[in-house]
Write a protein that holds these residues in place. Structure first.
Motif, PDB file in Angstrom:
ATOM      1  N   GLU A  27      27.470  -8.909  21.179  1.00  0.00           N
ATOM      2  CA  GLU A  27      28.434  -7.835  21.025  1.00  0.00           C
ATOM      3  C   GLU A  27      27.822  -6.760  20.144  1.00  0.00           C
ATOM      4  OE1 GLU A  27      31.858 -10.021  19.463  1.00  0.00           O
ATOM      5  OE2 GLU A  27      32.862  -9.493  21.336  1.00  0.00           O
ATOM      6  N   ALA A  28      28.124  -5.515  20.468  1.00  0.00           N
ATOM      7  CA  ALA A  28      27.590  -4.402  19.702  1.00  0.00           C
ATOM      8  C   ALA A  28      28.628  -3.297  19.611  1.00  0.00           C
ATOM      9  CB  ALA A  28      26.320  -3.862  20.370  1.00  0.00           C
ATOM     10  N   LEU A  29      28.577  -2.553  18.516  1.00  0.00           N
ATOM     11  CA  LEU A  29      29.434  -1.395  18.325  1.00  0.00           C
ATOM     12  C   LEU A  29      28.662  -0.159  18.778  1.00  0.00           C
ATOM     13  CD1 LEU A  29      31.912   0.079  17.178  1.00  0.00           C
ATOM     14  CD2 LEU A  29      30.757   0.043  14.948  1.00  0.00           C
ATOM     15  N   VAL A  30      29.254   0.614  19.684  1.00  0.00           N
ATOM     16  CA  VAL A  30      28.623   1.840  20.174  1.00  0.00           C
ATOM     17  C   VAL A  30      28.835   2.933  19.126  1.00  0.00           C
ATOM     18  CG1 VAL A  30      28.538   3.532  22.042  1.00  0.00           C
ATOM     19  CG2 VAL A  30      29.076   1.134  22.549  1.00  0.00           C
ATOM     20  N   LEU A  31      27.755   3.563  18.686  1.00  0.00           N
ATOM     21  CA  LEU A  31      27.818   4.561  17.619  1.00  0.00           C
ATOM     22  C   LEU A  31      27.973   5.991  18.123  1.00  0.00           C
ATOM     23  CD1 LEU A  31      25.039   3.108  15.298  1.00  0.00           C
ATOM     24  CD2 LEU A  31      27.526   2.821  15.100  1.00  0.00           C
ATOM     25  N   CYS A  32      27.582   6.243  19.366  1.00  0.00           N
ATOM     26  CA  CYS A  32      27.704   7.587  19.932  1.00  0.00           C
ATOM     27  C   CYS A  32      27.937   7.459  21.435  1.00  0.00           C
ATOM     28  CB  CYS A  32      26.448   8.413  19.647  1.00  0.00           C
ATOM     29  SG  CYS A  32      24.944   7.713  20.334  1.00  0.00           S
ATOM     30  N   ASP A  33      28.574   8.463  22.027  1.00  0.00           N
ATOM     31  CA  ASP A  33      28.778   8.441  23.482  1.00  0.00           C
ATOM     32  C   ASP A  33      27.415   8.401  24.163  1.00  0.00           C
ATOM     33  OD1 ASP A  33      31.466   8.646  22.948  1.00  0.00           O
ATOM     34  OD2 ASP A  33      31.667  10.711  23.623  1.00  0.00           O
ATOM     35  N   CYS A  34      27.221   7.400  24.996  1.00  0.00           N
ATOM     36  CA  CYS A  34      25.932   7.231  25.673  1.00  0.00           C
ATOM     37  C   CYS A  34      26.123   6.303  26.865  1.00  0.00           C
ATOM     38  CB  CYS A  34      24.896   6.658  24.700  1.00  0.00           C
ATOM     39  SG  CYS A  34      25.338   5.038  24.048  1.00  0.00           S
ATOM     40  N   GLY A  35      25.055   5.888  27.461  1.00  0.00           N
ATOM     41  CA  GLY A  35      25.107   5.000  28.613  1.00  0.00           C
ATOM     42  C   GLY A  35      25.676   3.624  28.309  1.00  0.00           C
ATOM     43  N   ASP A  94      25.231  -0.579  16.849  1.00  0.00           N
ATOM     44  CA  ASP A  94      25.213  -1.334  15.600  1.00  0.00           C
ATOM     45  C   ASP A  94      25.436  -2.792  15.979  1.00  0.00           C
ATOM     46  OD1 ASP A  94      25.562  -2.490  13.101  1.00  0.00           O
ATOM     47  OD2 ASP A  94      26.828  -0.860  12.360  1.00  0.00           O
ATOM     48  N   LEU A  95      24.501  -3.661  15.634  1.00  0.00           N
ATOM     49  CA  LEU A  95      24.587  -5.070  15.994  1.00  0.00           C
ATOM     50  C   LEU A  95      25.143  -5.929  14.858  1.00  0.00           C
ATOM     51  CD1 LEU A  95      21.185  -5.465  17.867  1.00  0.00           C
ATOM     52  CD2 LEU A  95      23.422  -4.859  18.800  1.00  0.00           C
ATOM     53  N   ASN A  96      25.461  -5.316  13.731  1.00  0.00           N
ATOM     54  CA  ASN A  96      25.975  -6.044  12.579  1.00  0.00           C
ATOM     55  C   ASN A  96      27.331  -6.652  12.919  1.00  0.00           C
ATOM     56  OD1 ASN A  96      27.599  -6.341  10.072  1.00  0.00           O
ATOM     57  ND2 ASN A  96      25.638  -5.799   9.155  1.00  0.00           N
ATOM     58  N   ILE A  97      27.468  -7.942  12.702  1.00  0.00           N
ATOM     59  CA  ILE A  97      28.698  -8.650  13.060  1.00  0.00           C
ATOM     60  C   ILE A  97      29.904  -8.103  12.305  1.00  0.00           C
ATOM     61  CG2 ILE A  97      28.372 -10.527  11.403  1.00  0.00           C
ATOM     62  CD1 ILE A  97      29.811 -10.890  14.938  1.00  0.00           C
ATOM     63  N   ASP A  98      29.704  -7.667  11.059  1.00  0.00           N
ATOM     64  CA  ASP A  98      30.815  -7.105  10.286  1.00  0.00           C
ATOM     65  C   ASP A  98      31.283  -5.776  10.867  1.00  0.00           C
ATOM     66  OD1 ASP A  98      30.920  -9.260   8.506  1.00  0.00           O
ATOM     67  OD2 ASP A  98      29.394  -8.366   7.200  1.00  0.00           O
ATOM     68  N   ALA A  99      30.362  -4.970  11.360  1.00  0.00           N
ATOM     69  CA  ALA A  99      30.727  -3.699  11.993  1.00  0.00           C
ATOM     70  C   ALA A  99      31.521  -3.945  13.272  1.00  0.00           C
ATOM     71  CB  ALA A  99      29.471  -2.883  12.297  1.00  0.00           C
ATOM     72  N   VAL A 100      31.111  -4.938  14.045  1.00  0.00           N
ATOM     73  CA  VAL A 100      31.819  -5.285  15.280  1.00  0.00           C
ATOM     74  C   VAL A 100      33.231  -5.788  14.950  1.00  0.00           C
ATOM     75  CG1 VAL A 100      31.837  -6.856  17.259  1.00  0.00           C
ATOM     76  CG2 VAL A 100      29.707  -5.741  16.582  1.00  0.00           C
ATOM     77  N   LYS A 101      33.342  -6.666  13.938  1.00  0.00           N
ATOM     78  CA  LYS A 101      34.663  -7.186  13.545  1.00  0.00           C
ATOM     79  C   LYS A 101      35.572  -6.065  13.077  1.00  0.00           C
ATOM     80  CE  LYS A 101      33.302 -11.831  12.145  1.00  0.00           C
ATOM     81  NZ  LYS A 101      33.126 -12.758  11.014  1.00  0.00           N
ATOM     82  N   SER A 102      35.041  -5.156  12.288  1.00  0.00           N
ATOM     83  CA  SER A 102      35.817  -4.038  11.775  1.00  0.00           C
ATOM     84  C   SER A 102      36.320  -3.143  12.921  1.00  0.00           C
ATOM     85  CB  SER A 102      34.980  -3.199  10.810  1.00  0.00           C
ATOM     86  OG  SER A 102      35.689  -2.076  10.366  1.00  0.00           O
ATOM     87  N   ALA A 103      35.458  -2.884  13.881  1.00  0.00           N
ATOM     88  CA  ALA A 103      35.849  -2.041  15.026  1.00  0.00           C
ATOM     89  C   ALA A 103      36.922  -2.729  15.870  1.00  0.00           C
ATOM     90  CB  ALA A 103      34.629  -1.720  15.875  1.00  0.00           C
ATOM     91  N   ARG A 104      36.846  -4.032  15.997  1.00  0.00           N
ATOM     92  CA  ARG A 104      37.845  -4.784  16.768  1.00  0.00           C
ATOM     93  C   ARG A 104      39.199  -4.752  16.073  1.00  0.00           C
ATOM     94  NH1 ARG A 104      36.623  -7.231  21.175  1.00  0.00           N
ATOM     95  NH2 ARG A 104      34.556  -7.971  21.657  1.00  0.00           N
ATOM     96  N   ALA A 105      39.190  -4.700  14.741  1.00  0.00           N
ATOM     97  CA  ALA A 105      40.425  -4.740  13.969  1.00  0.00           C
ATOM     98  C   ALA A 105      41.199  -3.418  14.049  1.00  0.00           C
ATOM     99  CB  ALA A 105      40.124  -5.062  12.513  1.00  0.00           C
ATOM    100  N   GLU A 106      40.530  -2.339  14.384  1.00  0.00           N
ATOM    101  CA  GLU A 106      41.172  -1.017  14.420  1.00  0.00           C
ATOM    102  C   GLU A 106      41.978  -0.794  15.664  1.00  0.00           C
ATOM    103  OE1 GLU A 106      38.157   1.922  13.734  1.00  0.00           O
ATOM    104  OE2 GLU A 106      37.811   1.176  11.733  1.00  0.00           O
TER     105      GLU A 106
END
Length: 56
Positions: free
Chosen positions: A11-19, A44-56
């Motif tokens: 799982e990864a968090l997308v940081l900018c609009d892209c492919g 961003d592959l950081n697990i904490d960043a992914v968790k934070s994005a999922r929580a929003e």
């Protein structure tokens, strides 16, 4: 460095609009694609960043 299976997904968090998706989305990608996106500053592959994005 240990080798990983080609079929492994991450799982990864997308940081900018892209492919990979739109900024702020959490996506599931093959490890090889995620590493490319990370090295180019698009993911961003950081697990904490992914968790934070999922929580929003």
């Amino acid at each position: 460095m240990a080798t990983k299976k080609q079929s492994e997904s991450v799982e990864a968090l997308v940081l900018c609009d892209c492919g990979f998706g739109k900024a702020g989305e959490v996506v599931v990608l093959p490890l090889s694609d995620a590493e490319i996106g990370f090295s180019n500053g698009m993911l961003d592959l950081n697990i904490d960043a992914v968790k934070s994005a999922r929580a929003e």
